[in-house]
Design a protein around this motif. Structure first.
Motif, PDB file in Angstrom:
ATOM      1  N   TRP A  10      11.223  -0.334  -4.840  1.00 35.53           N
ATOM      2  CA  TRP A  10      11.580   0.788  -3.974  1.00 35.53           C
ATOM      3  C   TRP A  10      10.297   1.440  -3.448  1.00 35.53           C
ATOM      4  N   PRO A  11      10.255   1.842  -2.157  1.00 36.52           N
ATOM      5  CA  PRO A  11       9.050   2.484  -1.600  1.00 36.52           C
ATOM      6  C   PRO A  11       8.636   3.730  -2.381  1.00 36.52           C
ATOM      7  N   ASN A  12       7.319   3.976  -2.428  1.00 37.28           N
ATOM      8  CA  ASN A  12       6.773   5.056  -3.241  1.00 37.28           C
ATOM      9  C   ASN A  12       6.858   6.428  -2.584  1.00 37.28           C
ATOM     10  N   ARG A  13       6.787   6.467  -1.262  1.00 35.83           N
ATOM     11  CA  ARG A  13       6.715   7.763  -0.582  1.00 35.83           C
ATOM     12  C   ARG A  13       7.412   7.697   0.771  1.00 35.83           C
ATOM     13  N   GLN A  14       7.513   8.855   1.423  1.00 35.72           N
ATOM     14  CA  GLN A  14       8.173   8.912   2.722  1.00 35.72           C
ATOM     15  C   GLN A  14       7.415   8.072   3.748  1.00 35.72           C
ATOM     16  N   SER A  15       8.160   7.174   4.382  1.00 41.76           N
ATOM     17  CA  SER A  15       7.552   6.257   5.341  1.00 41.76           C
ATOM     18  C   SER A  15       8.665   5.504   6.066  1.00 41.76           C
ATOM     19  N   ILE A  16       8.268   4.680   7.017  1.00 44.79           N
ATOM     20  CA  ILE A  16       9.233   3.815   7.707  1.00 44.79           C
ATOM     21  C   ILE A  16       9.855   2.842   6.716  1.00 44.79           C
ATOM     22  N   SER A  17       9.051   2.387   5.751  1.00 44.79           N
ATOM     23  CA  SER A  17       9.557   1.463   4.721  1.00 44.79           C
ATOM     24  C   SER A  17      10.675   2.108   3.910  1.00 44.79           C
ATOM     25  N   LEU A  18      10.499   3.398   3.581  1.00 40.86           N
ATOM     26  CA  LEU A  18      11.535   4.113   2.832  1.00 40.86           C
ATOM     27  C   LEU A  18      12.794   4.249   3.682  1.00 40.86           C
ATOM     28  N   ASN A  19      12.637   4.596   4.945  1.00 41.64           N
ATOM     29  CA  ASN A  19      13.799   4.721   5.843  1.00 41.64           C
ATOM     30  C   ASN A  19      14.565   3.412   5.941  1.00 41.64           C
ATOM     31  N   VAL A  22      16.469   2.694   2.670  1.00 46.80           N
ATOM     32  CA  VAL A  22      17.683   3.508   2.571  1.00 46.80           C
ATOM     33  C   VAL A  22      18.792   2.923   3.435  1.00 46.80           C
ATOM     34  N   VAL A  23      18.447   2.528   4.667  1.00 44.40           N
ATOM     35  CA  VAL A  23      19.439   1.919   5.570  1.00 44.40           C
ATOM     36  C   VAL A  23      19.987   0.629   4.968  1.00 44.40           C
ATOM     37  N   ASP A  24      19.088  -0.217   4.447  1.00 41.63           N
ATOM     38  CA  ASP A  24      19.515  -1.482   3.818  1.00 41.63           C
ATOM     39  C   ASP A  24      20.430  -1.221   2.627  1.00 41.63           C
ATOM     40  N   LEU A  25      20.075  -0.203   1.833  1.00 39.49           N
ATOM     41  CA  LEU A  25      20.868   0.123   0.647  1.00 39.49           C
ATOM     42  C   LEU A  25      22.278   0.554   1.028  1.00 39.49           C
ATOM     43  N   PHE A  26      22.401   1.399   2.039  1.00 38.13           N
ATOM     44  CA  PHE A  26      23.716   1.863   2.475  1.00 38.13           C
ATOM     45  C   PHE A  26      24.548   0.705   3.039  1.00 38.13           C
ATOM     46  N   ILE A  27      23.913  -0.194   3.783  1.00 39.17           N
ATOM     47  CA  ILE A  27      24.623  -1.339   4.352  1.00 39.17           C
ATOM     48  C   ILE A  27      25.129  -2.255   3.240  1.00 39.17           C
ATOM     49  N   GLU A  28      24.256  -2.539   2.258  1.00 42.33           N
ATOM     50  CA  GLU A  28      24.641  -3.400   1.129  1.00 42.33           C
ATOM     51  C   GLU A  28      25.800  -2.790   0.343  1.00 42.33           C
ATOM     52  N   THR A  29      25.709  -1.494   0.082  1.00 48.42           N
ATOM     53  CA  THR A  29      26.758  -0.807  -0.691  1.00 48.42           C
ATOM     54  C   THR A  29      28.078  -0.805   0.077  1.00 48.42           C
ATOM     55  N   GLU A  30      27.991  -0.609   1.390  1.00 44.19           N
ATOM     56  CA  GLU A  30      29.196  -0.614   2.222  1.00 44.19           C
ATOM     57  C   GLU A  30      29.893  -1.971   2.157  1.00 44.19           C
ATOM     58  N   LYS A  31      29.116  -3.036   2.172  1.00 45.06           N
ATOM     59  CA  LYS A  31      29.679  -4.386   2.069  1.00 45.06           C
ATOM     60  C   LYS A  31      30.328  -4.616   0.706  1.00 45.06           C
ATOM     61  N   ILE A 131      15.934  12.080  -4.942  1.00 48.09           N
ATOM     62  CA  ILE A 131      14.471  11.969  -4.829  1.00 48.09           C
ATOM     63  C   ILE A 131      14.079  10.585  -4.330  1.00 48.09           C
ATOM     64  N   TYR A 132      14.707   9.553  -4.891  1.00 45.15           N
ATOM     65  CA  TYR A 132      14.417   8.182  -4.436  1.00 45.15           C
ATOM     66  C   TYR A 132      14.702   8.032  -2.939  1.00 45.15           C
ATOM     67  N   LEU A 133      15.843   8.546  -2.508  1.00 41.02           N
ATOM     68  CA  LEU A 133      16.271   8.337  -1.124  1.00 41.02           C
ATOM     69  C   LEU A 133      15.479   9.171  -0.119  1.00 41.02           C
ATOM     70  N   ILE A 134      15.036  10.348  -0.527  1.00 39.02           N
ATOM     71  CA  ILE A 134      14.379  11.264   0.418  1.00 39.02           C
ATOM     72  C   ILE A 134      12.855  11.218   0.314  1.00 39.02           C
ATOM     73  N   PHE A 135      12.329  11.109  -0.921  1.00 44.81           N
ATOM     74  CA  PHE A 135      10.878  11.215  -1.119  1.00 44.81           C
ATOM     75  C   PHE A 135      10.204   9.921  -1.579  1.00 44.81           C
ATOM     76  N   GLY A 136      10.948   9.025  -2.215  1.00 40.53           N
ATOM     77  CA  GLY A 136      10.334   7.809  -2.746  1.00 40.53           C
ATOM     78  C   GLY A 136      10.118   7.900  -4.243  1.00 40.53           C
ATOM     79  N   SER A 137       9.761   6.790  -4.869  1.00 35.41           N
ATOM     80  CA  SER A 137       9.721   6.698  -6.332  1.00 35.41           C
ATOM     81  C   SER A 137       8.557   7.442  -6.974  1.00 35.41           C
ATOM     82  N   SER A 138       7.489   7.736  -6.237  1.00 32.68           N
ATOM     83  CA  SER A 138       6.305   8.369  -6.831  1.00 32.68           C
ATOM     84  C   SER A 138       6.581   9.795  -7.305  1.00 32.68           C
ATOM     85  N   TYR A 139       7.697  10.385  -6.864  1.00 34.82           N
ATOM     86  CA  TYR A 139       8.020  11.759  -7.247  1.00 34.82           C
ATOM     87  C   TYR A 139       8.855  11.833  -8.530  1.00 34.82           C
TER      88      TYR A 139
END
Length: 317
Positions: A10-19, A22-31, A131-139
């Motif tokens: 999981w991405p460490n901090r707020q970034s395009i990678s984190l965004n 999150v999108v991938d996670l929601f899509i996978e969960t929806e499926k 925290i994972y979804l908004i800020f990343g794992s480093s928090y």
């Protein structure tokens, strides 16, 4: 030939990678929610009283509402400390919003019933998920889970999200059951709305279901939750290929002991005492058993020897 397993982190901090994560996670969960959501665990859920179609729709609506919540919180631009302070209120408002939307479909006029009594079982997993979804794992604080925070597996966050969705869905249905008050009303409502699980179409089966839930909650609260606390484990609900199942994950709980009531602290103390005394007691009794067995074998062998000598003596005579 050995294939090296690639772990997605999981991405460490707020970034395009984190965004993107999150999108991938929601899509996978929806499926996953479109597959099977029936309960395949050994534990009852309030969700079990719904048929498969309604249960799936409810969980999908929770996921959809949660997407909006995450977007709203990103726009507000809260810091981590403020998020943790407000988290209980955030979850309470979220439950009310999900409940209102769900009840509106079934023409409930009063959507404020019993909300003070039905609170989300707050065990910090929601804090960590947000925290994972908004800020990343480093928090996330170190030593909270078994792995280093900078190397948080993607699947770990996926488990937290699935558990959150199922827990919220469970509370929503619990609200309906509390509001309808008795098994006859519950049964009538579920049949009228055509959302009832076929296993609970009779009044008798509904009563048995509710009694099992009450007994399960009692045992869970005063036995299994304490054992899980002692072993630093947390029960979570996930969606597998077979359906909804329960698992345990490691979760450090050193800071939450002050939240336990007196009965639970006594039980926790007993577990500590048991782990201290039982191994020593077992070793003592095992040693005694060995001596007893040794003496018994020697005594028996001597008796047989004496008996054989007596028989030989009389035969010779």
């Amino acid at each position: 030939m050995y294939h090296k397993m690639i772990i997605k982190y999981w991405p460490n901090r707020q970034s395009i990678s984190l965004n993107n994560a999150v999108v991938d996670l929601f899509i996978e969960t929806e499926k996953k929610l479109m597959l099977r959501t029936n309960n395949q665990s050994q534990h009852y859920l309030y969700l079990d009283i719904l048929n498969n179609i309604t249960r799936t729709k409810l969980l999908q609506s929770i996921l959809s509402e949660f997407k909006e919540l995450i977007l709203d919180m990103i726009e507000i631009n809260l810091d981590v400390k403020m998020l943790i302070q407000l988290n209980k209120k955030i979850v309470a408002v979220f439950i009310n919003r999900v409940s209102s939307n769900f009840f509106f479909k079934f023409k409930f006029n009063d959507t404020t019933f019993n909300k003070s009594k039905l609170k989300y079982d707050h065990n910090n997993l929601t804090d960590y998920l947000l925290i994972y979804l908004i800020f990343g794992s480093s928090y996330i604080e170190d030593n909270t889970f078994l792995f280093e925070t900078l190397y948080t597996p993607y699947n770990h966050v996926k488990v937290l999200l699935e558990n959150f969705i199922i827990q919220i869905g469970n509370i929503v249905i619990k609200q309906i059951i509390y509001h309808l008050n008795n098994s006859i009303n519950i049964n009538k409502f579920l049949k009228k709305q055509n959302i009832c699980n076929k296993l609970y179409t009779s009044n008798r089966s509904t009563i048995l279901f509710l009694n099992n839930l009450k007994w399960q909650h009692l045992v869970q609260s005063y036995i299994y939750d304490i054992k899980s606390f002692y072993n630093e484990r947390q029960k979570v609900w996930i969606i597998s290929s077979e359906g909804t199942i329960s698992k345990y994950i490691y979760l450090s709980k050193g800071k939450t002991i002050q939240n336990l009531n007196q009965i639970k602290i006594i039980f926790l103390f007993w577990l500590e005492l048991k782990d201290l005394l039982i191994p020593k007691t077992e070793r003592f009794f095992i040693q005694i058993a060995k001596y007893f067995l040794y003496c018994s074998i020697n005594l028996l062998s001597n008796l047989i020897l004496i008996l054989m000598r007596i028989i030989v003596f009389y035969l010779n005579k």
